[in-house]
Design a protein around this motif. Structure first.
Motif, PDB file in Angstrom:
ATOM      1  N   UNK A 168      24.570 -10.619  21.819  1.00 15.02           N
ATOM      2  CA  UNK A 168      24.022 -10.909  20.762  1.00 15.02           C
ATOM      3  C   UNK A 168      24.146 -12.781  20.597  1.00 15.02           C
ATOM      4  N   UNK A 169      23.003 -13.200  21.389  1.00 15.55           N
ATOM      5  CA  UNK A 169      23.329 -14.635  21.181  1.00 15.55           C
ATOM      6  C   UNK A 169      22.961 -15.607  20.127  1.00 15.55           C
ATOM      7  N   UNK A 170      22.396 -14.843  19.013  1.00 14.34           N
ATOM      8  CA  UNK A 170      22.173 -15.458  17.834  1.00 14.34           C
ATOM      9  C   UNK A 170      22.430 -14.420  16.778  1.00 14.34           C
ATOM     10  N   UNK A 171      23.301 -15.085  15.765  1.00 15.32           N
ATOM     11  CA  UNK A 171      23.822 -14.319  14.725  1.00 15.32           C
ATOM     12  C   UNK A 171      23.502 -15.023  13.368  1.00 15.32           C
ATOM     13  N   UNK A 172      23.572 -14.342  12.139  1.00  8.42           N
ATOM     14  CA  UNK A 172      23.001 -15.105  10.851  1.00  8.42           C
ATOM     15  C   UNK A 172      24.393 -14.901   9.995  1.00  8.42           C
ATOM     16  N   UNK A 173      24.150 -15.836   9.109  1.00  6.00           N
ATOM     17  CA  UNK A 173      24.987 -15.739   7.873  1.00  6.00           C
ATOM     18  C   UNK A 173      24.218 -15.025   6.601  1.00  6.00           C
ATOM     19  N   UNK A 174      24.988 -14.118   5.926  1.00  7.64           N
ATOM     20  CA  UNK A 174      24.416 -13.399   4.663  1.00  7.64           C
ATOM     21  C   UNK A 174      25.089 -13.857   3.596  1.00  7.64           C
ATOM     22  N   UNK A 183      25.823 -20.186  -2.362  1.00  9.11           N
ATOM     23  CA  UNK A 183      26.206 -21.127  -2.189  1.00  9.11           C
ATOM     24  C   UNK A 183      26.542 -20.885  -0.539  1.00  9.11           C
ATOM     25  N   UNK A 184      26.882 -21.696   0.051  1.00  8.43           N
ATOM     26  CA  UNK A 184      27.370 -21.733   1.702  1.00  8.43           C
ATOM     27  C   UNK A 184      28.807 -22.671   1.775  1.00  8.43           C
ATOM     28  N   UNK A 185      29.721 -22.155   2.257  1.00  9.80           N
ATOM     29  CA  UNK A 185      31.012 -22.785   2.521  1.00  9.80           C
ATOM     30  C   UNK A 185      31.527 -23.284   3.718  1.00  9.80           C
ATOM     31  N   UNK A 186      32.173 -24.185   3.774  1.00 11.99           N
ATOM     32  CA  UNK A 186      32.662 -24.664   5.205  1.00 11.99           C
ATOM     33  C   UNK A 186      33.287 -23.731   5.928  1.00 11.99           C
ATOM     34  N   UNK A 187      33.966 -22.825   5.212  1.00 14.28           N
ATOM     35  CA  UNK A 187      34.647 -21.650   5.908  1.00 14.28           C
ATOM     36  C   UNK A 187      33.624 -20.473   6.505  1.00 14.28           C
ATOM     37  N   UNK A 188      32.502 -20.579   5.706  1.00 11.69           N
ATOM     38  CA  UNK A 188      31.595 -19.655   6.176  1.00 11.69           C
ATOM     39  C   UNK A 188      30.870 -19.910   7.377  1.00 11.69           C
ATOM     40  N   UNK A 189      30.468 -21.326   7.595  1.00 13.80           N
ATOM     41  CA  UNK A 189      29.903 -21.704   8.663  1.00 13.80           C
ATOM     42  C   UNK A 189      30.886 -21.694   9.940  1.00 13.80           C
ATOM     43  N   UNK A 190      32.135 -22.014   9.661  1.00 14.43           N
ATOM     44  CA  UNK A 190      33.163 -21.884  10.918  1.00 14.43           C
ATOM     45  C   UNK A 190      33.306 -20.482  11.252  1.00 14.43           C
ATOM     46  N   UNK A 191      33.248 -19.424  10.263  1.00  8.72           N
ATOM     47  CA  UNK A 191      33.347 -18.052  10.471  1.00  8.72           C
ATOM     48  C   UNK A 191      31.972 -17.612  11.388  1.00  8.72           C
ATOM     49  N   UNK A 192      30.773 -18.251  10.991  1.00  7.11           N
ATOM     50  CA  UNK A 192      29.546 -17.725  11.815  1.00  7.11           C
ATOM     51  C   UNK A 192      29.522 -18.354  13.180  1.00  7.11           C
ATOM     52  N   UNK A 193      30.084 -19.491  13.224  1.00  6.88           N
ATOM     53  CA  UNK A 193      30.196 -20.189  14.499  1.00  6.88           C
ATOM     54  C   UNK A 193      30.670 -19.463  15.354  1.00  6.88           C
ATOM     55  N   UNK A 197      28.669 -13.160   9.601  1.00  4.51           N
ATOM     56  CA  UNK A 197      29.782 -13.348   8.490  1.00  4.51           C
ATOM     57  C   UNK A 197      28.557 -13.160   7.181  1.00  4.51           C
ATOM     58  N   UNK A 198      29.303 -12.523   6.264  1.00  2.00           N
ATOM     59  CA  UNK A 198      28.850 -12.426   5.071  1.00  2.00           C
ATOM     60  C   UNK A 198      29.718 -13.298   3.919  1.00  2.00           C
ATOM     61  N   UNK A 199      29.091 -13.887   3.267  1.00  3.99           N
ATOM     62  CA  UNK A 199      29.972 -14.912   2.176  1.00  3.99           C
ATOM     63  C   UNK A 199      30.538 -13.942   1.089  1.00  3.99           C
ATOM     64  N   UNK A 200      31.953 -14.126   0.946  1.00  2.00           N
ATOM     65  CA  UNK A 200      32.363 -13.493  -0.221  1.00  2.00           C
ATOM     66  C   UNK A 200      31.974 -13.404  -1.751  1.00  2.00           C
ATOM     67  N   UNK A 201      32.123 -12.395  -2.145  1.00  2.00           N
ATOM     68  CA  UNK A 201      31.620 -12.264  -3.539  1.00  2.00           C
ATOM     69  C   UNK A 201      31.504 -13.500  -4.527  1.00  2.00           C
ATOM     70  N   UNK A 202      30.460 -13.709  -5.121  1.00  2.00           N
ATOM     71  CA  UNK A 202      30.385 -14.977  -5.883  1.00  2.00           C
ATOM     72  C   UNK A 202      29.789 -16.340  -5.212  1.00  2.00           C
ATOM     73  N   UNK A 203      29.346 -15.976  -3.940  1.00  2.00           N
ATOM     74  CA  UNK A 203      28.515 -16.903  -3.382  1.00  2.00           C
ATOM     75  C   UNK A 203      27.036 -16.381  -2.772  1.00  2.00           C
ATOM     76  N   UNK A 204      26.387 -16.087  -3.954  1.00  2.00           N
ATOM     77  CA  UNK A 204      24.893 -15.650  -3.713  1.00  2.00           C
ATOM     78  C   UNK A 204      24.263 -16.904  -3.497  1.00  2.00           C
TER      79      UNK A 204
END
Length: 407
Positions: free
Chosen positions: A397-403, A271-281, A262-269
């Protein structure tokens, strides 16, 4: 677990509860916010002490268990194995302190064998001292306790450093189908195998320099001193490569081999959001979410601790019980200071089953004693070498990353 660790966990839990009470209040003053920050900082300090205490307890239990298992395997008593261990410690200390001549003839013979075993290939001169298996086991456990990838990965040992092919397979796209009575099924799809190759990169510790006076006059436990120093140096050198290594001239880091979930939407260089963590999970296949964990730098974790869900409940839950880890969305968190902190395009959080990342150690740690190099300063130097590699071995892909976002 020691009573001290239990008390520390209780104290930490009280601090977190009080801090949350302040942060969840409708109106929070700057002074109250500062007080809550102090409580959380103190909670972090307590967690570091808790981890050290519990890891020391776990180390003692693991070593005791390995001693009993070794005794059972060899058909001898635990006392016999303990006596061998004590002898190895005595021999290694004699090697370190330069007092081999004071040993018995039998002991000197063993030291000579270990020195010869550590000599370079094709060389008849002594190269160093091949440490005993128990020392090596303690070193590896201490490296694991230091934190980072090794503590979450699957660690294997091999007797040689030749390339080690590791088979991989991804059959997730193939499914069973229904066929009618007396009807031939469609042509089957063969299993597709791949392979990852684990190598053996040689790491060296750098010089450990000790004064001659200290070696001669002190009754200090030098084998423990050297083990702990080596563990931290090897961990500091290897963990960055286990995290972001290029895989060609060094181990392949799990971030290097991972896809972006998952890539955080524009404006989140930053910060990390709750939605971002859920999407990554949920970007990770459920098959790999069993046993999954988060991995991030401490600065990133600090921000994650402040996140809440849609019901205003914190995502972060501290581990209150014995040996319990802090969790986010129900998954444990591993701190890895070699991961990027939030910045444009940075890959800041890893999530998945890290047992699919293999750390391969080649047994045979060699410690060399350098008498001449530092002689003019009345010092003795030591240097050690360890061979290892690491990479994600699953074809899926057992491990993924948040960008973080680019802007």
């Amino acid at each position: 677990m020691s009573q001290i660790a239990k008390q520390l966990r209780a104290e930490r839990g009280d601090l977190i509860i009080k801090a949350r009470a302040i942060l969840n209040a409708a109106d929070v003053t700057a002074e109250q916010m500062a007080e809550a920050d102090k409580m959380m900082a103190r909670a972090d300090e307590l967690m570091a002490r808790i981890e050290r205490t519990e890891k020391a307890d776990a180390l003692a239990i693991e070593l005791d268990g390995s001693l009993r298992a070794e005794a059972e395997r060899r058909g001898v008593s635990a006392g016999d194995i303990e006596a061998e261990k004590e002898r190895e410690q005595r021999l290694f200390k004699a090697f370190v302190t330069g007092r081999v001549s004071a040993l018995t003839d039998d002991d000197r013979r063993i030291v000579a064998q270990r020195i010869q075993a550590a000599a370079s290939v094709g060389t008849t001169t002594a190269g160093g001292y091949t440490v005993a298996p128990d020392f090596m086991r303690e070193l590896l456990i201490a490296q694991k306790a230091f934190g980072g990838v090794r503590g979450a990965a699957r660690v294997i040992e091999s007797g040689t450093g030749v390339d080690l092919p590791w088979p991989t397979m991804d059959d997730t796209s193939n499914v069973a189908t229904i066929v009618g009575e007396n009807t031939s099924g469609a042509a089957g799809t063969d299993l597709t195998f791949g392979s990852k190759t684990l190598k053996a990169w040689t790491y060296r510790s750098g010089y450990l320099v000790i004064s001659l006076e200290l070696l001669q006059d002190s009754a200090f436990n030098f084998d423990t001193l050297i083990r702990d120093a080596l563990a931290q140096r090897f961990a500091r050198g290897q963990n960055p490569h286990f995290t972001t290594g290029n895989g060609t001239t060094q181990p392949e880091g799990f971030v290097t081999g991972a896809t972006v979930g998952y890539t955080m939407p524009t404006g989140n260089t930053a910060t990390v959001s709750t939605d971002g963590l859920i999407e990554l999970e949920h970007s990770v296949d459920p098959a790999y979410r069993a046993g999954a964990r988060w991995m991030m730098a401490d600065a990133t974790f600090k921000g994650v601790k402040k996140l809440k869900d849609s019901q205003n409940r914190p995502l972060f839950l501290p581990g209150f019980t014995v040996g319990a880890a802090d969790t986010v969305l129900g998954y444990p968190v591993s701190i890895n200071q070699d991961m990027a902190t939030p910045a444009a395009n940075a890959k800041t959080i890893g999530f998945g089953n890290f047992q699919n990342y293999i750390v391969r150690d080649v047994m045979g740690l060699v410690v060399k004693r350098l008498d001449e190099r530092f002689a003019e300063n009345a010092q003795v130097g030591f240097i050690a070498f360890q061979r290892t590699d690491g990479r994600t071995v699953s074809a899926a892909a057992p491990i993924k990353v948040l960008a973080q976002s680019a802007t």
